[in-house]
Design an enzyme around this catalytic site. Structure first.
Site, PDB file in Angstrom:
ATOM      1  N   TYR A   1      43.461  41.941  37.425  1.00 58.91           N
ATOM      2  CA  TYR A   1      44.648  41.153  37.077  1.00 58.91           C
ATOM      3  C   TYR A   1      45.653  41.268  38.210  1.00 58.91           C
ATOM      4  CZ  TYR A   1      42.692  41.135  32.383  1.00 58.91           C
ATOM      5  OH  TYR A   1      41.870  40.959  31.289  1.00 58.91           O
ATOM      6  N   GLU A   2      46.395  40.195  38.482  1.00 55.93           N
ATOM      7  CA  GLU A   2      47.329  40.226  39.612  1.00 55.93           C
ATOM      8  C   GLU A   2      48.405  41.287  39.426  1.00 55.93           C
ATOM      9  OE1 GLU A   2      48.779  36.225  39.800  1.00 55.93           O
ATOM     10  OE2 GLU A   2      50.195  36.500  38.171  1.00 55.93           O
ATOM     11  N   SER A   3      48.542  41.782  38.210  1.00 55.69           N
ATOM     12  CA  SER A   3      49.521  42.839  37.941  1.00 55.69           C
ATOM     13  C   SER A   3      49.118  44.168  38.582  1.00 55.69           C
ATOM     14  CB  SER A   3      49.647  43.040  36.427  1.00 55.69           C
ATOM     15  OG  SER A   3      48.370  43.321  35.860  1.00 55.69           O
TER      16      SER A   3
ATOM     17  N   ILE B   1      49.520  39.295  31.446  1.00 56.89           N
ATOM     18  CA  ILE B   1      48.653  39.986  32.397  1.00 56.89           C
ATOM     19  C   ILE B   1      49.235  41.337  32.809  1.00 56.89           C
ATOM     20  CG2 ILE B   1      47.569  37.928  33.337  1.00 56.89           C
ATOM     21  CD1 ILE B   1      49.539  38.022  35.605  1.00 56.89           C
TER      22      ILE B   1
END
Lengths: 258, 301, 301, 258
Positions: free
Chosen positions: A52-54, A68
């Site tokens: 996840y971009e997190s 996310i």
């Protein structure tokens, strides 16, 4: 709804899941893409790695994440890293095999608009913007677009290119030096579009009981169908059971039962 | 010793001024609503607010008239809807709001350059997109080795960065776990740094596990102790995200009158975070984190 | 499941080839002598060896004839003297050794660019020094915003990087604490990655504390379990640095005959690390780390 | 040796310690600089923050480290960070107030050579190289050079400029755009040199019982002395007691008692 009936959303999740191979590294968002990945993990791709971009890598959430950045994506993950590492060491580095994208508008060439409807300076509708979508569209080895055929969602040309497809105003992906192959499939609620040699999206599969005309009527360019036009295999009973009873029992993302 | 510890009121009064460029970071995790509310309460104006994901915190500051420019990459209410105050500002110029828009990678790169005190950061991005067409700050540079052209973004060096964290000592040595986002880069890029923590701990606690420290005290100007200060965002190990409030915000922010009512009741109408929490008696029961404590590691030699 | 776990002999045979560019990183901490000895034992040739601080590990590989080029920034025996095999190679061409020399910042920047798959990295460095006069790879780029000139170094993307770590699971998800140096950048920059660990742990241990993970298994090709594999370097929480051996090395390496004798006795003359350790019966008593375990943190929500 | 006698090394450590102000951030190496910092912390600068290029910040070692990567610098530190952060976020960022440097050669302009004696391609003596010295010399707000007046250690011009001083072949620090002020003091075993307006090192203080001529004879350029030439105050009894009995009881870095 019995398990030999299914909703368009269920078909979309199943169609997306089928595109994922075991062991692949997937840059995933919330909603149907997340469901598709969990369905793939529960069936043919148990070793899928979700990023996840997190900054959560290898998450195995014990609840369906609403965002996310959900804490359930962190607890029990294999790794949590800063976002500079996510974009530089994972995405720009070329480690992401599949990226999921969606958007308010998808055009003839697979360009996606999540920025504005109308003029940028004074838009009719202001959308959220890119987030990580622009770089995912550029760097992921291939992308899967998941988007419903709602009115005006598939114009000939998007108002604003947030995430580039196969051919943007500047030229082709190759001419522009993009590492990834771009949107290899656009998974809609009626069928699946794929780029032809020129990069133009054509209809390659319809879902059961869907006619080509029903798709063409919702697309803003003279849509062509690949011959012979395939029909997408329906979800299996196992797919339906997993989606309804394990993966999204509250139908947060599957929507109301059709 | 008290070190840099002060109240939120003091920290905002001393370090956040009209016209400042302000970063309130935190990717879903550790978004400091307590600081944003105090900025609104002190009626700061003409702020350039920078966040990858403006989130509700920006929607509230925009509605309150604090923000004249937004530097961002994704402006939505994740999973729940829109930021309607933001949309009204952009779609109807009510109030006027200038935009400086990037993608997430571009924002991360701007903060990375700022932290390293480099004037720019190179990245392979933006080819084929319209983003550079509406943002002249996105430029390019030629590689001195391969000759290829790379996109660039300029350094972002805010006047003040506000970091919410799980814990820090009185000198601002700060530890965070769970999602770290771009907090470290934003703090090192900034002229002034305010750290807001769930818990003030003794220096001994920090020194027990130095690999957990993301900010050294030497770059921190103020330490504010504000338990539940990130609500409705969350703090891993302390409390969960208040997803219900995020869903409610779609309804509140859609209607300007309701949004102003929210600000009157929950910001202007109360003196501080303690009063905010006293109005949410069920918060602890609903959102207090379960125990999921990891094992420690050995630093011996 | 066994995953990527293999012996050091298998890992080196499969992943380190004649002519490869090899990074064995670790700044004082976690220098993988076990891998270097196996490379010497398998008589690899024409390696381009990259390390910020070549240390004894490079002195031994140079003396053994494995290295044709050294990419580095500080070549000494810290606190104890010189790397005499390195000096003989440079001062007397015995054996010939090409140098690609930077400062620490330059080496870190080369690995950072490699990890990000950017062709170069900009840095404010080298003005007034003679280093760029002897290294044409150090160039400059003009900032597209300020017009100022910044130094650049090219990306370093090795064929293989060897990382020594405290622990990893069978898939190579790797955790390190204490000094982390440039291990993360070197691994992400590399085509192949060998992780050598003090302890193989279950995936559950890694998942307990994901913020400690510095390398994800998806970039790791082989996992070798080699307790005490960093000796005479150290592993925080496992064993201390063998400073006595570092001091002894000054005498050993000064005399080519003695150095060759060392290699015969401690590398060529034994099959593996287990045999090496069996010849050092007092090691555990002398160097085993004391317990200094930190408290865990709560990942609950 | 009684406490009113002292060795040159002891005087050097004391002279260096006096240059450090309480609360400053110091980029420190091993040996005399490390001793000087610990002496300052034990006397007038208890809040000195020590940063080692290895990534240890705020270390309070319980033993005298033999290397800057010693595990005693890590256990109990305030922070441990990667070296990319050390050089980008601390040093290049301008957070380092004082940097310590030493070297085999120091020249008339404070340039330092730790690379080669002789020609680079085939040196008479190959030295370790820069390590972090080049960037410390460029970025630290001010640097302190600690070096003994051994034969040929202070030539008019160094064989190789590893760490730039006040004037290198390319010009002055300002002309070359270096952020830091450079070597404001060169602390030797006989006295202290400082740059004049032109950047040339001149003798400003001698240690007790040292004559100007003893220094000039060991320097490779026509050394000038600032008028009036000062005499460095000797170590206090407290300084000597701390150095000998607490900070370096084994005389690892103070050397044999003079």
């Amino acid at each position: 709804m019995s398990s030999n009936e299914f909703s368009p959303a269920e078909m979309m999740a199943v169609a997306a899941a089928r595109e994922l191979r075991d062991g692949e590294v997937v840059f995933v968002g919330i909603g149907l893409p997340n469901l598709a990945c969990n369905l793939a993990r529960a069936t043919h791709a148990p070793n899928l790695v979700l990023i996840y971009e997190s900054g959560a890598v290898g998450a195995t959430p014990d609840r369906l994440p609403l965002s996310i950045g959900d804490p359930a994506l962190v607890a029990g993950a294999l790794m949590v890293c800063g976002m500079a590492d996510v974009f530089q060491c994972f995405l720009q580095n070329g480690r992401i095999e599949v990226g999921f994208l969606g958007g308010a508008q998808v055009d003839r060439w697979g360009n996606i608009n999540t920025t504005v409807i109308g003029e940028y300076a004074r838009p009719k509708v202001r959308l959220p913007g890119s987030g990580g979508a622009a770089e995912i569209a550029i760097h992921a080895k291939r992308t899967l677009v998941v988007s419903r055929l709602t009115p005006r969602a598939f114009p000939a040309e998007v108002d604003f290119i947030t995430s580039p497809g196969h051919r943007s105003r500047g030229g082709t992906r190759r001419e522009l030096g993009m590492p990834g192959a771009g949107p290899i499939k656009v998974i809609t609620d009626k069928g699946i579009l794929e780029p032809d040699e020129s990069g133009e999206l054509v209809l390659t599969q319809v879902y059961p009981d869907v006619e080509f005309e029903q798709v063409r009527a919702r697309v803003g360019w003279p849509l062509r169908a690949r011959e012979p036009l395939g029909t997408c295999a329906p979800p299996t009973a196992r797919d339906i059971d997993l989606l309804r009873n394990e993966l999204d029992p509250k139908r947060l993302f599957l929507g109301a039962a059709a | 010793m008290s070190g840099k510890v002060c109240t939120m009121r003091e920290a905002i009064a001393q370090h956040v001024h009209d016209g400042d460029t302000v970063v309130i970071e935190g990717f879903t995790h550790l978004i400091c609503f307590a600081a944003a509310h105090e900025i609104i309460r002190q009626r700061r104006r003409n702020l350039t607010l920078c966040r990858l994901t403006p989130d509700l915190v920006a929607d509230q500051m925009i509605a309150a008239g604090c923000v004249s420019m937004l530097v961002f990459s994704w402006a939505g209410n994740p999973g729940a809807g829109s930021l309607h105050a933001f949309r009204r500002a952009v779609e109807s110029n009510q109030p006027p709001l200038a935009l400086d828009e990037y993608s997430h990678f571009g924002m991360v790169a701007r903060l990375s350059a700022g932290a390293a005190r480099l004037p720019f950061w190179p990245l392979k991005d933006y080819m084929g997109t319209d983003i550079p067409k509406v943002n002249a700050r996105i430029r390019s540079v030629q590689c001195p080795y391969t000759g290829e052209s790379l996109a660039t973004v300029p350094a972002l060096n805010p006047d003040v960065t506000i970091v919410h964290a799980q814990r820090a000592d009185a000198l601002g040595n700060t530890q965070v776990w769970g999602l770290v986002g771009t907090q470290k880069e934003a703090a090192f890029a900034s002229s002034r740094v305010i750290v807001v923590v769930e818990e003030l701990v003794d220096e001994v606690v920090i020194r027990q596990d130095p690999n957990r420290t993301i900010l050294p005290g030497l770059i921190v100007d103020a330490v504010v102790v504000e338990p539940w200060g990130a609500h409705p965002s969350y703090a891993q190990g302390y409390y969960d995200r208040d997803n219900d409030f995020y869903v409610d915000w779609e309804v509140i922010s859609r209607d300007p009158a309701r949004l102003n009512g929210y600000l009157d009741d929950w910001v202007f109408g109360i003196p501080d975070r303690a009063a905010y929490l006293s109005r949410l008696p069920t918060l602890r029961d609903r959102l207090t984190a379960d125990d999921r404590v990891c094992a420690g590691v050995n630093y011996g030699y």
